[in-house]
Design a protein around this motif. Structure first.
Motif, PDB file in Angstrom:
ATOM      1  N   SER A   1       0.833  -1.194   0.000  1.00 48.99           N
ATOM      2  CA  SER A   1       0.000   0.000   0.000  1.00 48.99           C
ATOM      3  C   SER A   1       0.867   1.243   0.000  1.00 48.99           C
ATOM      4  CB  SER A   1      -0.928   0.013   1.231  1.00 48.99           C
ATOM      5  OG  SER A   1      -0.179   0.059   2.428  1.00 48.99           O
ATOM      6  N   ALA A   2       0.283   2.332  -0.482  1.00 46.70           N
ATOM      7  CA  ALA A   2       0.943   3.632  -0.482  1.00 46.70           C
ATOM      8  C   ALA A   2      -0.124   4.702  -0.359  1.00 46.70           C
ATOM      9  CB  ALA A   2       1.757   3.840  -1.751  1.00 46.70           C
ATOM     10  N   GLN A   3       0.219   5.779   0.322  1.00 48.53           N
ATOM     11  CA  GLN A   3      -0.749   6.863   0.486  1.00 48.53           C
ATOM     12  C   GLN A   3      -0.045   8.211   0.545  1.00 48.53           C
ATOM     13  OE1 GLN A   3      -2.917   7.241   4.141  1.00 48.53           O
ATOM     14  NE2 GLN A   3      -1.242   6.488   5.421  1.00 48.53           N
ATOM     15  N   VAL A   4      -0.777   9.233   0.124  1.00 45.19           N
ATOM     16  CA  VAL A   4      -0.327  10.621   0.203  1.00 45.19           C
ATOM     17  C   VAL A   4      -1.495  11.449   0.712  1.00 45.19           C
ATOM     18  CG1 VAL A   4       0.534  12.628  -1.038  1.00 45.19           C
ATOM     19  CG2 VAL A   4       1.317  10.349  -1.693  1.00 45.19           C
ATOM     20  N   ARG A   5      -1.254  12.259   1.745  1.00 45.77           N
ATOM     21  CA  ARG A   5      -2.269  13.149   2.293  1.00 45.77           C
ATOM     22  C   ARG A   5      -1.680  14.546   2.411  1.00 45.77           C
ATOM     23  NH1 ARG A   5      -4.780   9.420   7.210  1.00 45.77           N
ATOM     24  NH2 ARG A   5      -5.879   7.933   5.867  1.00 45.77           N
ATOM     25  N   THR A   6      -2.491  15.526   2.032  1.00 48.16           N
ATOM     26  CA  THR A   6      -2.044  16.917   2.031  1.00 48.16           C
ATOM     27  C   THR A   6      -3.052  17.783   2.772  1.00 48.16           C
ATOM     28  OG1 THR A   6      -0.963  16.610  -0.112  1.00 48.16           O
ATOM     29  CG2 THR A   6      -1.369  18.865   0.597  1.00 48.16           C
ATOM     30  N   LEU A   7      -2.533  18.676   3.605  1.00 44.78           N
ATOM     31  CA  LEU A   7      -3.343  19.663   4.304  1.00 44.78           C
ATOM     32  C   LEU A   7      -2.890  21.042   3.870  1.00 44.78           C
ATOM     33  CD1 LEU A   7      -5.192  20.811   6.569  1.00 44.78           C
ATOM     34  CD2 LEU A   7      -3.266  20.481   8.136  1.00 44.78           C
ATOM     35  N   VAL A   8      -3.858  21.858   3.450  1.00 48.38           N
ATOM     36  CA  VAL A   8      -3.576  23.237   3.050  1.00 48.38           C
ATOM     37  C   VAL A   8      -4.435  24.159   3.913  1.00 48.38           C
ATOM     38  CG1 VAL A   8      -3.588  24.917   1.180  1.00 48.38           C
ATOM     39  CG2 VAL A   8      -3.072  22.515   0.684  1.00 48.38           C
ATOM     40  N   ARG A   9      -3.806  25.147   4.540  1.00 51.38           N
ATOM     41  CA  ARG A   9      -4.518  26.110   5.370  1.00 51.38           C
ATOM     42  C   ARG A   9      -4.834  27.358   4.546  1.00 51.38           C
ATOM     43  NH1 ARG A   9      -0.765  23.747   8.973  1.00 51.38           N
ATOM     44  NH2 ARG A   9      -1.826  22.753  10.735  1.00 51.38           N
ATOM     45  N   LEU A  10      -6.113  27.645   4.433  1.00 47.64           N
ATOM     46  CA  LEU A  10      -6.581  28.790   3.662  1.00 47.64           C
ATOM     47  C   LEU A  10      -7.371  29.700   4.601  1.00 47.64           C
ATOM     48  CD1 LEU A  10      -7.881  26.756   0.595  1.00 47.64           C
ATOM     49  CD2 LEU A  10      -5.691  27.939   0.779  1.00 47.64           C
ATOM     50  N   GLY A  11      -6.661  30.579   5.279  1.00 47.28           N
ATOM     51  CA  GLY A  11      -7.318  31.419   6.270  1.00 47.28           C
ATOM     52  C   GLY A  11      -7.799  30.566   7.430  1.00 47.28           C
ATOM     53  N   ASN A  12      -9.110  30.627   7.691  1.00 50.19           N
ATOM     54  CA  ASN A  12      -9.684  29.804   8.757  1.00 50.19           C
ATOM     55  C   ASN A  12     -10.063  28.409   8.290  1.00 50.19           C
ATOM     56  OD1 ASN A  12      -9.427  31.912  10.532  1.00 50.19           O
ATOM     57  ND2 ASN A  12     -11.570  32.537  10.457  1.00 50.19           N
ATOM     58  N   PHE A  13      -9.843  28.110   7.024  1.00 44.31           N
ATOM     59  CA  PHE A  13     -10.204  26.800   6.479  1.00 44.31           C
ATOM     60  C   PHE A  13      -8.982  25.886   6.413  1.00 44.31           C
ATOM     61  CE2 PHE A  13     -13.617  29.456   4.813  1.00 44.31           C
ATOM     62  CZ  PHE A  13     -14.728  28.638   4.988  1.00 44.31           C
ATOM     63  N   ASP A  14      -9.209  24.598   6.722  1.00 42.48           N
ATOM     64  CA  ASP A  14      -8.219  23.541   6.514  1.00 42.48           C
ATOM     65  C   ASP A  14      -8.772  22.577   5.478  1.00 42.48           C
ATOM     66  OD1 ASP A  14      -6.665  24.687   8.447  1.00 42.48           O
ATOM     67  OD2 ASP A  14      -7.147  23.221  10.005  1.00 42.48           O
TER      68      ASP A  14
END
Length: 500
Positions: A393-406
């Motif tokens: 298995s392989a996985q990629v997860r990304t979090l981007v902060r856009l002001g008050n939004f995640d």
């Protein structure tokens, strides 16, 4: 429902503490010891944080394991906290989860696959499971170099099937681990023995009458076993002198931790002893050995961090079936044990390397995984059946902060590989081969080996006072499955939480 109201009230009342700059989830990155066996290690950190959360989830789709629900929902609440004072620290969490599944059948255990045995029923119906869990720990500085602590983890589940063959099940998972840590400058060393008990009991019953009897299947490994009416002695659901089908396992072991600056290592070894039955009616015994190891490294570059980790788990179990005979003497029934035969062995392991990049506006997690399973069944001489499973298995997860939004987006892919073999050994002979529940076995193997992708997306809005709202969805797609319309599964989730 009254229990749910009390839990939600507890979560809201606990939200009276002062807010902090970081969330509770950041503590696992900040302190290597936060998730270890050794609770004394939390004295390496000084940041106090807490959170409370309620959630609801709905799932639908046919791409699932044999015991999963074609559709179902769950709801619950969870709260956790870490508090540091001058010489003492406290950590703890509490959670409640209620799951409702429809048209469910298959395994009757709350955690299928944990024990080497299983018992299955075949009437689709509604199941309800409630899970209560809490953990708590305290760590105290004896002096400037030594810290002492103790931690307890507790989880209790009860499950009920509401259609014949109906049943109720109770599961308990409890562990206790004292810990000792020594630190000097950039170096820290810890030691933590532990004990764990896992037990489960299934009580089945039939209400009313039916034109045909309900059948059950007792899996003794690799889905070889006994298929008969549920009251038969071969499935052990209703035997005189025994309260349902009881199973329990005790584990004893120890863990060692070491840290030098931003490098951390953790290894634990344990031995387990499991039985099925009670009093003199001990049908199966399954001793085991296991180990788990983890290596973690953190590199800080200004406001950015790089986290590298490597985890490894391994466990083996050998199961023996006792040969029991009931002997009546002047109206008194005694149970004689004439010995035992080893009928099943299994080995399970996993290796997971992981990399995580953390910056003020972006986080990226990338990992790979390799899992292995090797089982050997020899219930009836001279037949030997083996199965080897591997999953990549392989996985990629990304979090981007856009002001008050995640905004979180994740993609995972996995593929399983299977090899099996059936042969005879020696010069022995048998009238019939051991029975296998072949159609269910093929369904389970197809699910475990199918190539699949998992797509996840979530959006969280963070209020200025620590409150947040989050909505998420996921889609699982299996490729090349034989049953039409059974290649997808969808899930949706909503969370309300508070970081403080």
């Amino acid at each position: 429902m009254s229990k749910v109201r009390y839990i939600l009230l507890f979560c809201l009342l606990s939200c009276s503490m002062q807010l902090g700059a970081r969330t509770f989830g950041d503590l696992a990155r900040r302190s290597f010891w936060q998730g270890s066996r050794n609770v004394a290690g939390i004295r390496q950190d000084s940041l106090s944080r807490s959170y409370a959360e309620i959630f609801g989830r709905y799932e639908d789709g046919g791409f699932m394991n044999t015991w999963d629900a074609p559709r179902g929902w769950s709801a619950g609440a969870v709260t956790g906290s870490v508090l540091h004072f001058e010489r003492i620290s406290f950590t703890g969490s509490f959670s409640f989860d209620q799951d409702e599944g429809y048209d469910m059948c298959g395994s009757m255990f709350a955690r299928p696959g944990y024990f080497p045995i299983d018992v299955m029923e075949f009437t689709p119906g509604r199941k309800t499971m409630q899970t209560y869990a809490f953990d708590g720990g305290v760590a105290y500085d004896l002096n400037g170099s030594w810290s002492l602590g103790v931690r307890m983890d507790f989880e209790s589940s009860n499950i009920a099937k509401r259609k014949d063959l109906r049943y109720a099940g109770w599961r308990l998972d409890m562990s206790v681990a004292p810990g000792l840590m020594y630190r000097s400058g950039d170096f820290a060393f810890g030691l933590s023995p532990f004990m764990r008990k896992v037990s489960e009991t299934i009580n089945a019953q039939q209400i009313g009458t039916s034109e045909s009897s309900y059948y059950a299947f007792f899996d003794k490994g690799l889905m070889y076993g006994v298929h008969q009416v549920w009251t038969g002695s071969g499935v052990h659901l209703q035997e005189p002198g025994v309260n349902g089908l009881p199973v329990r396992e005790y584990s004893y072991g120890g863990a060692v931790q070491a840290q030098y600056r931003d490098l951390y290592a953790d290894i634990e070894i344990f031995a387990s002893s499991g039985v099925s039955g009670e009093k003199e009616y001990i049908w199966f015994e399954f001793p085991g050995l296991g180990m788990a190891a983890q290596l973690r490294y953190r590199l800080s570059d200004g406001g950015r961090e790089h986290h590298l980790s490597l985890g490894f788990d391994w466990k083996r179990q050998d199961m023996e079936e006792n040969i029991l005979e009931k002997v009546s003497d002047n109206g008194v029934v005694d149970v004689l044990n004439h010995g035992s035969n080893r009928i099943f062995s299994r080995r399970m392991w996993s290796l997971v390397p992981e990399y995580e990049f953390v910056a003020p506006l972006v986080e990226v997690l990338a990992s790979m995984g390799v899992k292995g399973y090797d089982g050997m069944s020899y219930q009836m001489f001279p037949y030997v059946n083996t199965l080897s499973l591997a999953e990549l298995s392989a996985q990629v997860r990304t979090l981007v902060r856009l002001g008050n939004f995640d905004l979180r987006v994740g993609l995972m892919g996995s593929k399983g590989f299977m090899e099996e073999d059936s042969r005879t050994v020696g010069n022995g002979s048998a009238v019939t081969e051991p029975y296998r529940l072949q159609d269910w076995y093929e369904r389970q193997m197809e699910y475990m080996t199918a190539f699949r992708t998992v797509t996840e997306i979530s959006l969280r809005y963070n209020f200025s006072d620590g409150l947040y709202l989050e909505a998420s969805g996921d889609w699982i797609h299996g490729y090349g499955v034989s049953l039409p319309g059974e290649s997808n599964r969808f899930g949706a989730e909503f969370r309300i939480g508070y970081n403080f």
